[in-house]
Structures are given as C-alpha cells and as structure tokens.
Design a protein around this motif. Structure first.
Motif, PDB file in Angstrom:
ATOM      1  N   VAL A 151       0.871  -1.139   0.119  1.00  0.00           N
ATOM      2  CA  VAL A 151       0.028  -0.088  -0.125  1.00  0.00           C
ATOM      3  C   VAL A 151       0.973   1.150   0.103  1.00  0.00           C
ATOM      4  CG1 VAL A 151      -1.831   1.280   1.224  1.00  0.00           C
ATOM      5  CG2 VAL A 151      -1.576  -1.109   1.343  1.00  0.00           C
ATOM      6  N   THR A 152       0.769   2.152  -0.759  1.00  0.00           N
ATOM      7  CA  THR A 152       1.603   3.371  -0.955  1.00  0.00           C
ATOM      8  C   THR A 152       0.646   4.386  -1.166  1.00  0.00           C
ATOM      9  OG1 THR A 152       2.980   2.050  -2.452  1.00  0.00           O
ATOM     10  CG2 THR A 152       3.288   4.485  -2.385  1.00  0.00           C
ATOM     11  N   GLU A 153       1.111   5.465  -0.450  1.00  0.00           N
ATOM     12  CA  GLU A 153       0.302   6.541  -0.289  1.00  0.00           C
ATOM     13  C   GLU A 153       0.783   7.717  -1.296  1.00  0.00           C
ATOM     14  OE1 GLU A 153      -2.315   7.636   1.616  1.00  0.00           O
ATOM     15  OE2 GLU A 153      -2.162   5.497   2.251  1.00  0.00           O
ATOM     16  N   SER A 158      -4.687   6.504  -1.395  1.00  0.00           N
ATOM     17  CA  SER A 158      -4.154   5.115  -0.842  1.00  0.00           C
ATOM     18  C   SER A 158      -4.114   4.321  -2.321  1.00  0.00           C
ATOM     19  CB  SER A 158      -5.078   4.671   0.127  1.00  0.00           C
ATOM     20  OG  SER A 158      -4.947   5.169   1.365  1.00  0.00           O
ATOM     21  N   CYS A 159      -2.984   3.904  -2.558  1.00  0.00           N
ATOM     22  CA  CYS A 159      -2.855   2.987  -3.578  1.00  0.00           C
ATOM     23  C   CYS A 159      -2.341   1.442  -3.304  1.00  0.00           C
ATOM     24  CB  CYS A 159      -1.894   3.707  -4.624  1.00  0.00           C
ATOM     25  SG  CYS A 159      -2.274   5.177  -5.294  1.00  0.00           S
ATOM     26  N   ILE A 160      -3.351   0.631  -3.734  1.00  0.00           N
ATOM     27  CA  ILE A 160      -3.311  -0.617  -3.209  1.00  0.00           C
ATOM     28  C   ILE A 160      -2.682  -1.395  -4.455  1.00  0.00           C
ATOM     29  CG2 ILE A 160      -4.206  -2.671  -2.220  1.00  0.00           C
ATOM     30  CD1 ILE A 160      -6.203  -0.905  -1.114  1.00  0.00           C
ATOM     31  N   ALA A 188      -7.840   1.440   3.935  1.00  0.00           N
ATOM     32  CA  ALA A 188      -7.605   2.468   3.225  1.00  0.00           C
ATOM     33  C   ALA A 188      -9.033   3.379   3.182  1.00  0.00           C
ATOM     34  CB  ALA A 188      -7.310   2.071   1.934  1.00  0.00           C
ATOM     35  N   SER A 192     -10.010   7.150   4.096  1.00  0.00           N
ATOM     36  CA  SER A 192      -9.935   8.013   2.874  1.00  0.00           C
ATOM     37  C   SER A 192     -10.804   9.071   2.832  1.00  0.00           C
ATOM     38  CB  SER A 192     -10.252   7.158   1.736  1.00  0.00           C
ATOM     39  OG  SER A 192     -11.608   6.706   1.813  1.00  0.00           O
ATOM     40  N   VAL A 197     -10.075   5.463  -3.414  1.00  0.00           N
ATOM     41  CA  VAL A 197      -9.173   4.467  -3.177  1.00  0.00           C
ATOM     42  C   VAL A 197      -8.757   3.672  -4.486  1.00  0.00           C
ATOM     43  CG1 VAL A 197      -8.641   2.334  -1.833  1.00  0.00           C
ATOM     44  CG2 VAL A 197      -9.837   4.256  -0.602  1.00  0.00           C
TER      45      VAL A 197
END
Length: 441
Positions: A151-153, A158-160, A188, A192, A197
């Motif tokens: 998981v990257t912000e 939030s990018c899963i 997320a 959010s 998301v």
C-alpha cells in the motif's frame, strides 16, 4: 443481456473454482442490469483540478523500449500542464517478463531507473508470466526492494498494489493473499474520507471489463463487492482499452488498461484472436483525482500520440450516479452505418493472397466497429468465401478502409464478385447489410 452475452460470461467457469463462480455469476448479472440511462456521458467539470496524476501500463513483455517511451512521453505531456503539472506515480500491472527469469527483472528495473525520476513513485506487481518461476517472490524483493503486495500513499491517496501468490495455477490467488487485499482496502477506505481508493492487480475481476470472462478471476469480485467506491485497474487480457467495454461501473469502477506489447481480441466470442495490426501495441492509462471523489481516466496511444478515450466520474463514492454502467454504455451504442457509396476492391499481395479492401462503416461517436461478417459470391451467386473479420479499431491512423486476406485460389483474376458485409458494434448491434460488387484484379 442476450443469450450469447450470457454464454460468454459462463465461459469464465474455467477461470476459477465453480463454487466461487456460482456466487459471482448471479451477483454480476444483477449488477450489470442496474443504473439509469442518461442523456449523455459526464464531461470534465470546469473546476476539476487534480491533486494526483498516475500513469498506468501493463503487459510489456520485455518491450522495455516501449516502457521508456511511456515514461518519457508522460513527463513531456505533463511537465508544463497549466492546470496540474507533473506525474506523481507510475504503476506497472505485471507481465513485464516473458518467462519470469531474473534477467527480465533486471532489464526492466534498469529501464525504470534510467527514466523514472527520483521524486516519482513507481510501483510494480507480478503478472502470471512472472509466476512461471518458483523464485518469483525472491526475484521481486531483490530487484524492486518492496513487497509485491503493498500500500503506497501518493499525495495522500491510497494505492493498493496486489500481486497475490501463486497457487494451483499461474495467477489464482491464495486465501491468505485475498484476506490481505480485503483488509488493505478496508483500512484505506476507513481513512480516505471522500478521496478515491485505487487498486491495481494483473487479472481483471471476472465478468467486468472486456476480456474478463476468460482472462479474469472471480475471487476478486467477492473482495471488491465488499468495498463500494473503489477504482480498480487491471491488465492480463491484452484486450484494447479503446473498446468501450474496457470500463465498467457496478458498485465500484473497474478499468482494463490494454497492453504495451501485443493486443488480443475475441472473434465470435472466442478469445485468442490476433488480427492484422495486433502488434505492436502501446496503450497507457492516465488517471487523475481530487479529494472530493472526482476521477478522470484517459487512454493514450503511444504509437500515434493520440488520446482515445476520456472518462470523468464526478463522485466515485456515489454509485447511484455512475454513468459507465453496462446498461448505460450499451444504451448509447448504435448500429454502425455504411456510406451509400461504399465500395470494395480486390488485389493480390506479394505473398499471392487475395486482399479484399472496402470502405469501413462508421460507429457511434466514441464507440467502435468490432468486426465484419462477410460473404463473397461469384457472378452466379455461388458462395466462395465467408468469415468474420475483427476490425483493427485499436490502430489509430487515417485509413478509412477495412482489409482482410483470403486464400490464393479463392478468386480468379478478371472475374466479378459481390461482397456482402454486415458491421457489428461493441455491444452487438448490426449495421444494415450492404453489397459491394468488385472485380478481382
């Protein structure tokens, strides 16, 4: 939904366990019947200002020059964008390899390091071709330096990125990995607010976008159905993104992102078709979003430097307002139309094959002609050839003719024939059948 379309969905039984599919099939049939038919599709709001911009590509299969082109082109397009400058992240959806060897990882990572700027997030996941090697996880960790499920912000969004783990087949996910995905999305969404998301994985959710009934996984549907409002991106099928069926909204939004190596399509509902022009490919997906839930998704063709689709969602959290439902997308399609003066010619190419060329039918605005049903009869009315030919709608050029090749002995030079053609749209609407006389040259 007609019988043939339902049959196409049922083909997906081979994609996952029967028990999972028996749950997913009725759920999906209900979901695609929902929604209202709108007068038009939404246009980008005048006050829409992105707070994040991501570039997504998939299925590069060692075509690292194309990867470099995608990255460089994105920077060139958006470095000086007057509304929102820059690219915040690149996401690769897997199958950057062919056989999954570590050398493929090394060459791909070398390309990324040479072209992605230090300040730009770059996240990649496994595809089924990376799963061909038992050491897929070790290779990934060693070459990329982060977990394949991560998981990257990106600017607070939030990018899963979900690779899962190999189990019975090359890309069937394990129960533990699906639990990770379910938990990651839930966590997320809990924080959010109104922000979208985003989820990224290699195969499509089954029975959603074009190509997903064969190249999709029903296990994903079960997870995604628990999380309304997500925006999901996938590849794997190589089915072109400019087919309008490559976006679908049910209780969430899912997008098929085309391919960067070669295209694949279906013919008479059978996948694995590779018509003329299927290689090379070069489609990327550009996604922008703001904190109010607005998302803009555009497709871009690297081979012709052309934007070919532009989808705007005012609020991904409000499924009642979704415009890109199956019901609405199909309602806006229309039967293709041939020009009254449409004509055909026939000639032999260097290989001795007969090439039949005819004036293409015109699709509805923003839609496509998917294929042509053709019959050729001689001057006595005897049928000498019939077939379905997939149109090269994924090739962006100024050619307004359709061409197909038939056997060397099918026609006779100097003789007259009649070509009978019916054009079929993405949502299976048929043109009037037209007849085009021609003489074999």
């Amino acid at each position: 939904m007609n019988f043939v379309e339902i049959k196409n969905w049922i083909v997906g039984i081979v994609a996952g366990g029967l028990s999972v599919l028996l749950v997913v099939l009725p759920m999906q049939l209900v979901l695609i019947s929902r929604g209202t038919v709108t007068e038009s599709f939404p246009e980008v709001a005048e006050d829409f200002v992105p707070e994040v911009r991501m570039v997504i590509f998939t299925d590069t299969h060692n075509q690292n020059d194309r990867v470099a082109q995608a990255i460089d082109t994105a920077y060139e397009m958006f470095d000086d964008d007057p509304v929102y400058a820059g690219v915040d992240a690149f996401f690769g959806l897997g199958d950057f390899s062919s056989i999954g060897g570590e050398n493929d990882y090394e060459n791909f990572v070398k390309t990324l390091n040479e072209h992605v700027r230090e300040e730009t997030v770059c996240i990649n996941i496994h595809g089924n071709h990376e799963f061909k090697q038992d050491e897929y996880r070790e290779y990934f960790l060693r070459q990329f330096g982060y977990d394949p499920n991560t998981v990257t912000e990106v600017n607070g969004f939030s990018c899963i990125a979900f690779s899962g783990e190999r189990s019975a087949t090359e890309w069937t996910f394990t129960a533990s990995s699906l639990k990770w995905l379910d938990r990651a999305i839930g966590d997320a969404q809990a924080k959010s607010g109104s922000k979208p998301v985003f989820v990224f994985q290699h195969p499509h959710a089954w029975g959603t976008v074009y190509g997903s009934t064969v190249w999709g996984d029903p296990q994903l549907n079960v997870v995604f159905s628990r999380h309304p409002g997500i925006v999901d991106f996938s590849g794997h099928s190589h089915f072109p993104m400019n087919d309008p069926r490559s976006i679908l909204q049910t209780t969430y939004t899912t997008v098929g992102c085309g391919a960067m190596a070669t295209f694949e399509l279906d013919k008479n509902y059978l996948p694995g078709q590779h018509p003329d022009g299927y290689s090379p490919a070069g489609q990327i997906c550009i996604t922008e979003a703001d904190s109010d839930g607005s998302v803009r998704i555009r497709g871009y063709d690297l081979l012709s430097n052309t934007f070919f689709c532009d989808y705007y969602i005012d609020d991904v959290n409000d499924s009642s307002s979704y415009a890109y439902t199956y019901k609405n997308l199909k309602a806006h399609d229309a039967a293709p139309v041939f020009d009254p003066d449409a004509s055909a010619t026939a000639y032999k190419n260097e290989g001795g094959e007969w090439v039949i060329s005819f004036d293409e039918a015109k699709p509805a605005d923003g839609y496509i002609v998917h294929d042509y049903k053709i019959v050729i009869r001689d001057e006595n009315g005897k049928k000498v050839h019939s077939d379905t030919y997939v149109d090269d709608y994924f090739v962006f050029d100024d050619d307004d003719t359709a061409d197909f090749r038939i056997g060397t002995d099918t026609l006779e030079s100097g003789k007259s024939y009649v070509l009978t053609v019916t054009a079929e749209s993405a949502y299976h609407l048929h043109s009037q059948t037209v007849k085009m006389p021609f003489t074999a040259q």
